[in-house]
Write a protein that holds these residues in place. Structure first.
Motif, short mmCIF file in Angstrom:
data_model
loop_
_atom_site.label_atom_id
_atom_site.label_comp_id
_atom_site.label_asym_id
_atom_site.label_seq_id
_atom_site.Cartn_x
_atom_site.Cartn_y
_atom_site.Cartn_z
N LEU A 73 0.70 -1.15 -0.08
CA LEU A 73 0.09 0.05 0.04
C LEU A 73 0.77 1.23 0.00
CD1 LEU A 73 -2.56 1.63 0.42
CD2 LEU A 73 -2.52 1.18 2.81
N SER A 74 0.52 2.11 -0.80
CA SER A 74 1.42 3.59 -0.95
C SER A 74 0.25 4.77 -1.11
CB SER A 74 2.46 3.30 -2.16
OG SER A 74 1.90 3.01 -3.37
N PHE A 75 1.06 5.67 -1.32
CA PHE A 75 0.13 7.09 -1.32
C PHE A 75 0.85 8.04 -2.39
CE2 PHE A 75 -0.53 11.43 -0.49
CZ PHE A 75 -1.97 11.70 -0.53
N ARG A 76 -0.25 8.62 -3.22
CA ARG A 76 0.47 9.37 -4.11
C ARG A 76 -0.58 10.78 -4.19
NH1 ARG A 76 3.20 8.50 -9.16
NH2 ARG A 76 2.61 10.11 -10.65
N GLU A 77 0.11 11.82 -4.32
CA GLU A 77 -0.69 13.03 -4.20
C GLU A 77 -1.31 13.14 -5.48
OE1 GLU A 77 -0.11 17.81 -3.45
OE2 GLU A 77 1.60 16.56 -2.74
N MET A 78 -2.32 13.51 -5.75
CA MET A 78 -2.89 13.66 -7.11
C MET A 78 -4.41 14.58 -7.07
SD MET A 78 -4.19 11.10 -10.03
CE MET A 78 -5.88 11.23 -9.68
N ASN A 79 -4.49 15.43 -7.81
CA ASN A 79 -5.61 16.35 -8.07
C ASN A 79 -6.68 15.71 -9.09
OD1 ASN A 79 -7.78 18.07 -8.42
ND2 ASN A 79 -6.43 19.85 -8.58
N LEU A 80 -7.65 14.97 -8.96
CA LEU A 80 -8.43 14.07 -9.77
C LEU A 80 -8.90 15.14 -10.94
CD1 LEU A 80 -9.35 11.59 -10.68
CD2 LEU A 80 -11.34 11.83 -9.36
N GLU A 81 -9.14 16.67 -10.63
CA GLU A 81 -9.63 17.49 -11.81
C GLU A 81 -8.38 18.20 -12.41
OE1 GLU A 81 -13.46 19.21 -9.93
OE2 GLU A 81 -11.83 19.74 -8.59
N SER A 82 -7.13 17.65 -12.18
CA SER A 82 -5.99 18.16 -12.91
C SER A 82 -5.65 17.24 -14.07
CB SER A 82 -5.03 18.40 -12.01
OG SER A 82 -3.62 18.76 -12.83
N ALA A 83 -5.62 17.61 -15.20
CA ALA A 83 -5.12 17.07 -16.45
C ALA A 83 -3.68 16.48 -16.41
CB ALA A 83 -5.42 17.60 -17.59
N ALA A 84 -2.89 17.52 -15.87
CA ALA A 84 -1.56 17.16 -15.55
C ALA A 84 -1.17 15.70 -14.65
CB ALA A 84 -0.75 18.26 -15.26
N THR A 85 -1.80 16.06 -13.48
CA THR A 85 -1.45 14.86 -12.67
C THR A 85 -2.19 13.73 -12.67
OG1 THR A 85 -3.25 15.85 -11.25
CG2 THR A 85 -1.16 16.67 -10.81
N THR A 86 -3.51 13.61 -13.52
CA THR A 86 -4.07 12.43 -13.76
C THR A 86 -3.37 12.05 -15.16
OG1 THR A 86 -5.41 13.60 -15.12
CG2 THR A 86 -6.36 12.81 -13.07
N GLY A 87 -2.71 12.62 -16.05
CA GLY A 87 -1.75 12.23 -16.89
C GLY A 87 -0.58 11.39 -16.57
N GLU A 88 0.14 12.00 -15.41
CA GLU A 88 1.25 11.43 -15.20
C GLU A 88 0.61 9.93 -14.36
OE1 GLU A 88 2.73 13.84 -11.87
OE2 GLU A 88 3.23 15.53 -13.39
N LEU A 89 -0.60 9.70 -13.76
CA LEU A 89 -1.01 8.57 -13.24
C LEU A 89 -1.09 7.55 -14.40
CD1 LEU A 89 -1.84 6.88 -10.83
CD2 LEU A 89 -4.29 7.72 -10.97
N VAL A 90 -1.88 8.16 -15.58
CA VAL A 90 -2.00 7.34 -16.60
C VAL A 90 -0.64 6.68 -17.00
CG1 VAL A 90 -2.68 7.01 -18.94
CG2 VAL A 90 -4.12 8.07 -17.16
N ASP A 91 0.40 7.76 -17.33
CA ASP A 91 1.64 7.44 -17.74
C ASP A 91 2.29 5.94 -16.85
OD1 ASP A 91 1.46 8.92 -19.75
OD2 ASP A 91 2.82 10.37 -19.10
N MET A 92 1.97 6.16 -15.68
CA MET A 92 2.65 5.44 -14.72
C MET A 92 1.93 3.97 -14.77
SD MET A 92 2.54 5.31 -10.56
CE MET A 92 0.76 4.77 -10.55
N LEU A 93 0.81 3.89 -14.88
CA LEU A 93 -0.21 2.70 -15.23
C LEU A 93 0.19 1.96 -16.44
CD1 LEU A 93 -3.57 4.14 -13.74
CD2 LEU A 93 -1.92 2.33 -12.46
N MET A 94 0.53 2.55 -17.26
CA MET A 94 0.72 2.21 -18.59
C MET A 94 2.07 1.13 -18.59
SD MET A 94 -0.56 5.08 -21.51
CE MET A 94 0.06 3.93 -22.84
#
Length: 207
Positions: free
Chosen positions: A82-103
């Motif tokens: 289990l880990s934590f990641r700071e992210m604003n779900l309404e921000s395209a930039a931070t969600t884009g980083e999450l998508v890149d990580m998941l890919m």
């Protein structure tokens, strides 16, 4: 929110995730049951639901994401997955980083996006994030209050003779989860609240 409510929400989330993972395995093939799973708990708050999922699925990687990085998350130390990641779900930039990580996950890995009682537009953002993540992936989303920026929902629900919350969930399911996915609205009475509906979407690697 009191502890019994948190506990009920976490149990409901676990039930919905078990249902989604089981149905995804059937949708794909029996061999997919052993594939690695990455679970992302959107707007996790203090992550008690994340903790339940991490303990229940010890072979998975659970990432709790939230806008607030200053919470006491000492309990996360109970689960090494289990880990934590700071992210604003309404921000395209931070969600884009999450998508890149998941890919970058293992090629056969499954992504499970979850969100419990996401308010208003956050539910829409969660569903649209699901659309961005390449399959195989699953969405387990329990919306909360209606989005006040979308007028007329209560009136349309009244005309149809259904509860506005149920109408909101159906609207998310039909309009935000791609028709190419397997879609379901699942209700869990163990959550002990009227807002106990989960929008579930499943997509294979083909979508």
């Amino acid at each position: 929110m009191c502890w019994p409510q948190v506990k009920c929400q976490a149990i409901g989330l676990l039930h919905a995730c078990e249902r989604a993972l089981s149905k995804h395995a059937v949708k794909e093939d029996s061999e997919s049951k052993g594939r690695p799973v990455t679970i992302v708990d959107l707007c996790s708050g203090k992550g008690f639901g994340s903790l339940v999922l991490a303990c229940s699925f010890p072979d998975s990687q659970v990432i709790a994401v939230d806008l607030n990085p200053n919470m006491d998350l000492a309990h996360f130390g109970l689960c090494p997955n289990l880990s934590f990641r700071e992210m604003n779900l309404e921000s395209a930039a931070t969600t884009g980083e999450l998508v890149d990580m998941l890919m970058s996950r293992p090629q056969d890995g499954l992504v499970l996006l979850v969100g419990v009682h996401l308010c208003g537009m956050l539910s829409i953002h969660a569903a649209r994030l699901f659309r961005q993540v390449p399959g195989p992936a699953a969405l387990v989303l329990a919306p909360c209050c209606l989005d006040k920026r979308l007028p007329g929902i209560k009136q349309r629900a009244k005309r149809l003779g259904i509860d506005p919350y149920v109408y909101w969930c159906l609207k998310l399911l039909i309009e935000e989860v791609p028709a190419s996915c397997r879609r379901e609205l699942f209700q869990d009475d163990d959550m002990q609240t009227s807002r106990n509906s989960f929008v579930i979407g499943l997509k294979s690697g083909r979508h």
